[in-house]
Motif scaffolding. Structure first.
Motif, PDB file in Angstrom:
ATOM      1  N   GLY A 189       0.110   0.731  11.235  1.00  4.61           N
ATOM      2  CA  GLY A 189       1.350   0.249  12.315  1.00  4.61           C
ATOM      3  C   GLY A 189       1.918  -1.061  11.937  1.00  4.61           C
ATOM      4  O   GLY A 189       2.443  -1.778  12.903  1.00  4.61           O
ATOM      5  N   MET A 190       1.784  -1.526  10.641  1.00  3.32           N
ATOM      6  CA  MET A 190       2.372  -2.882  10.591  1.00  3.32           C
ATOM      7  C   MET A 190       3.830  -3.079  10.379  1.00  3.32           C
ATOM      8  O   MET A 190       4.381  -3.907  10.457  1.00  3.32           O
ATOM      9  CB  MET A 190       1.658  -3.387   9.252  1.00  3.32           C
ATOM     10  CG  MET A 190       0.168  -3.606   9.395  1.00  3.32           C
ATOM     11  SD  MET A 190      -0.652  -4.382   8.237  1.00  3.32           S
ATOM     12  CE  MET A 190       0.016  -5.925   7.744  1.00  3.32           C
ATOM     13  N   LEU A 191       4.299  -1.828  10.101  1.00  3.76           N
ATOM     14  CA  LEU A 191       5.777  -1.719   9.856  1.00  3.76           C
ATOM     15  C   LEU A 191       6.521  -0.710  11.012  1.00  3.76           C
ATOM     16  O   LEU A 191       6.310   0.434  10.878  1.00  3.76           O
ATOM     17  CB  LEU A 191       6.128  -1.204   8.596  1.00  3.76           C
ATOM     18  CG  LEU A 191       5.488  -2.184   7.430  1.00  3.76           C
ATOM     19  CD1 LEU A 191       6.082  -1.551   5.784  1.00  3.76           C
ATOM     20  CD2 LEU A 191       6.399  -3.416   7.234  1.00  3.76           C
ATOM     21  N   PRO A 192       7.045  -1.318  12.004  1.00  2.00           N
ATOM     22  CA  PRO A 192       7.917  -0.507  12.898  1.00  2.00           C
ATOM     23  C   PRO A 192       8.779   0.432  12.417  1.00  2.00           C
ATOM     24  O   PRO A 192       9.013   1.494  13.050  1.00  2.00           O
ATOM     25  CB  PRO A 192       8.437  -1.591  13.823  1.00  2.00           C
ATOM     26  CG  PRO A 192       7.626  -2.814  13.536  1.00  2.00           C
ATOM     27  CD  PRO A 192       7.369  -2.815  12.228  1.00  2.00           C
ATOM     28  N   SER A 193       9.435  -0.064  11.221  1.00  2.00           N
ATOM     29  CA  SER A 193      10.572   0.956  10.726  1.00  2.00           C
ATOM     30  C   SER A 193       9.799   2.155   9.892  1.00  2.00           C
ATOM     31  O   SER A 193      10.863   3.179   9.668  1.00  2.00           O
ATOM     32  CB  SER A 193      11.329   0.162   9.781  1.00  2.00           C
ATOM     33  OG  SER A 193      10.614  -0.527   8.572  1.00  2.00           O
ATOM     34  N   VAL A 243       0.828  -1.151  -0.046  1.00  2.00           N
ATOM     35  CA  VAL A 243       0.124   0.094  -0.003  1.00  2.00           C
ATOM     36  C   VAL A 243       0.829   1.260   0.038  1.00  2.00           C
ATOM     37  O   VAL A 243       0.628   2.196   0.863  1.00  2.00           O
ATOM     38  CB  VAL A 243      -0.974   0.077   1.226  1.00  2.00           C
ATOM     39  CG1 VAL A 243      -2.266   0.963   1.079  1.00  2.00           C
ATOM     40  CG2 VAL A 243      -1.609  -1.146   1.476  1.00  2.00           C
ATOM     41  N   SER A 244       1.872   1.335  -0.827  1.00  2.00           N
ATOM     42  CA  SER A 244       3.035   2.290  -0.986  1.00  2.00           C
ATOM     43  C   SER A 244       4.304   2.334  -0.102  1.00  2.00           C
ATOM     44  O   SER A 244       5.129   3.143  -0.168  1.00  2.00           O
ATOM     45  CB  SER A 244       2.384   3.771  -1.080  1.00  2.00           C
ATOM     46  OG  SER A 244       2.124   4.090   0.256  1.00  2.00           O
ATOM     47  N   ALA A 245       3.962   1.243   1.048  1.00  2.00           N
ATOM     48  CA  ALA A 245       4.971   1.301   1.958  1.00  2.00           C
ATOM     49  C   ALA A 245       6.486   0.803   1.452  1.00  2.00           C
ATOM     50  O   ALA A 245       7.538   1.210   1.951  1.00  2.00           O
ATOM     51  CB  ALA A 245       4.690   0.404   3.316  1.00  2.00           C
ATOM     52  N   THR A 246       6.346  -0.238   0.525  1.00  2.96           N
ATOM     53  CA  THR A 246       7.598  -0.633  -0.028  1.00  2.96           C
ATOM     54  C   THR A 246       8.572   0.327  -0.686  1.00  2.96           C
ATOM     55  O   THR A 246       9.770   0.740  -0.424  1.00  2.96           O
ATOM     56  CB  THR A 246       7.501  -1.769  -1.028  1.00  2.96           C
ATOM     57  OG1 THR A 246       6.423  -2.708  -0.532  1.00  2.96           O
ATOM     58  CG2 THR A 246       8.495  -2.278  -1.432  1.00  2.96           C
ATOM     59  N   SER A 252     -11.876  -2.846  10.354  1.00  2.14           N
ATOM     60  CA  SER A 252     -11.019  -3.697  11.417  1.00  2.14           C
ATOM     61  C   SER A 252      -9.477  -3.213  11.104  1.00  2.14           C
ATOM     62  O   SER A 252      -9.095  -2.841   9.880  1.00  2.14           O
ATOM     63  CB  SER A 252     -11.128  -5.038  10.868  1.00  2.14           C
ATOM     64  OG  SER A 252     -10.926  -5.406   9.758  1.00  2.14           O
ATOM     65  N   GLN A 253      -8.812  -3.005  12.117  1.00  2.00           N
ATOM     66  CA  GLN A 253      -7.453  -2.482  12.032  1.00  2.00           C
ATOM     67  C   GLN A 253      -6.436  -3.913  11.909  1.00  2.00           C
ATOM     68  O   GLN A 253      -6.616  -4.703  12.815  1.00  2.00           O
ATOM     69  CB  GLN A 253      -7.116  -1.775  12.974  1.00  2.00           C
ATOM     70  CG  GLN A 253      -5.684  -0.902  12.919  1.00  2.00           C
ATOM     71  CD  GLN A 253      -5.420   0.051  13.954  1.00  2.00           C
ATOM     72  OE1 GLN A 253      -6.324  -0.029  15.116  1.00  2.00           O
ATOM     73  NE2 GLN A 253      -4.411   0.819  13.779  1.00  2.00           N
ATOM     74  N   THR A 277      -2.833   5.843   5.787  1.00  2.72           N
ATOM     75  CA  THR A 277      -3.266   4.240   5.974  1.00  2.72           C
ATOM     76  C   THR A 277      -2.066   3.463   6.495  1.00  2.72           C
ATOM     77  O   THR A 277      -2.214   2.700   7.698  1.00  2.72           O
ATOM     78  CB  THR A 277      -3.348   3.653   4.614  1.00  2.72           C
ATOM     79  OG1 THR A 277      -4.336   4.417   3.800  1.00  2.72           O
ATOM     80  CG2 THR A 277      -3.881   2.161   4.836  1.00  2.72           C
ATOM     81  N   VAL A 278      -0.484   3.587   6.015  1.00  2.00           N
ATOM     82  CA  VAL A 278       0.055   2.791   6.418  1.00  2.00           C
ATOM     83  C   VAL A 278       0.618   3.306   7.786  1.00  2.00           C
ATOM     84  O   VAL A 278       0.941   2.146   8.759  1.00  2.00           O
ATOM     85  CB  VAL A 278       1.466   3.097   5.487  1.00  2.00           C
ATOM     86  CG1 VAL A 278       2.760   2.172   6.096  1.00  2.00           C
ATOM     87  CG2 VAL A 278       1.145   2.329   4.073  1.00  2.00           C
TER      88      VAL A 278
END
Length: 324
Positions: free
Chosen positions: A104-108, A71-74, A323-324, A99-100
């Protein structure tokens, strides 16, 4: 949350490690612009257009690279981790800023790792149908979804992303129930889905479907904005009788700690491109709203926008809609 002045000691130390030669005569080599979505979509087209014009006053080459995923995080993550020397830039959209971080799925993944340079455009979400669709108005679509719950197929770009949130809000407001079909990777897969009848409607921006709207293949039935689109005669949310406003934007960013003179150089090149007749006229042909913002005002706007939407999405989670 996103203040350029709050990058922290680590980012300052990183800047100190940038070789002086890299800062002497910027740019000395090609600059990479990361678009975190697939080629052929609206974000990709806008960034490529403004970047090609920015090059004319930049003093070097800026090449666009599409890095899809997350979702654009990469793609944005690559910008966050790049050396802050002005040779890696990125294009942020709603999902990158809202969204990203909210998921909070990527701590970095931390917005503090970026310097926001300039907002280029704003785009309201819209519902688009095939030109031959029986749905002439938003009321037509909502009534069909109420009459046959879960059967009207709506193509969105990413589950949990901006347009999915807009659709969930629409369901919550109207009581309609749609079948959600996700097409990660931007607007290009949505176009194919609508043209091949995989979905009945799509939810994205009018600008994303500009070429299909222009040639009469598709049409908008509502734009979730309170301002009339200057290019397309599509009803606004108030005109359609629904209290729902949402949309995306494009923001140019660099790794946090990029030297101020380099940031200023990039900002000037993009502002000149933005103000050019060629870019302004081109935006008008694709139905996208030009909306420049830079400096501290941009930092403030980004922080307030994200926090406001975080609150709204938290409320949807509590009510069981999201849902999160």
């Amino acid at each position: 949350m996103m203040k350029r002045t709050l990058i922290g000691a680590a980012a300052v130390m990183t800047t100190a490690l940038v070789p002086l030669a890299a800062l002497a005569d910027y740019p000395e080599r090609d600059v990479r612009m990361v678009v975190p979505w697939g080629a052929g979509g609206g974000t990709d087209g806008i960034v490529r257009k403004v970047t090609s014009l920015a090059e004319e006053n930049f003093g070097g080459t800026i090449y666009v690279e599409n890095i899809e995923g997350g979702v654009s995080a990469t793609g944005v993550g690559q910008v966050m981790s790049a050396k802050p020397d002005g040779y890696t830039l990125g294009a942020l959209t709603y999902d990158s800023v809202v969204t990203v971080p909210w998921q909070g799925m990527l701590p970095s993944y931390k917005m503090e790792k970026l310097d926001l340079i300039a907002r280029i455009t704003s785009e309201a979400d819209a519902i688009i149908v095939d030109a031959n669709s029986d749905y002439q108005t938003l009321d037509d679509l909502v009534e069909a979804a109420k009459a046959d719950p879960g059967q009207v197929r709506v193509g969105v770009q990413n589950l949990g992303g901006r347009v999915h949130l807009t659709l969930l809000q629409l369901q919550n407001i109207t009581g309609a129930e749609f079948k959600v079909v996700s097409y990660p990777g931007g607007a290009a897969p949505q176009k194919e889905a609508l043209l091949s009848d995989e979905v009945d409607v799509v939810l994205t921006s009018l600008g994303d479907f500009a070429n299909l709207i222009e040639d009469g293949t598709a049409r908008g039935i509502v734009e979730f904005s309170d301002a009339k689109n200057p290019t397309y005669d599509v009803p606004t949310a108030p005109e359609a009788g629904v209290d729902l406003l949402n949309g995306s934007f494009i923001v140019i960013a660099a790794p946090a700690g990029t030297p101020e003179d380099v940031v200023a150089h990039i900002e000037t090149a993009y502002e000149t491109a933005y103000n050019s007749d060629e870019f302004q006229d081109w935006l008008a042909t694709i139905g996208v709203t030009p909306n420049w913002l830079a400096g501290e005002e941009l930092d403030t706007w980004a922080g307030e926008t994200a926090q406001g939407l975080f609150t709204e999405m938290d409320a949807l989670v509590e009510s069981g809609v999201l849902s999160q």
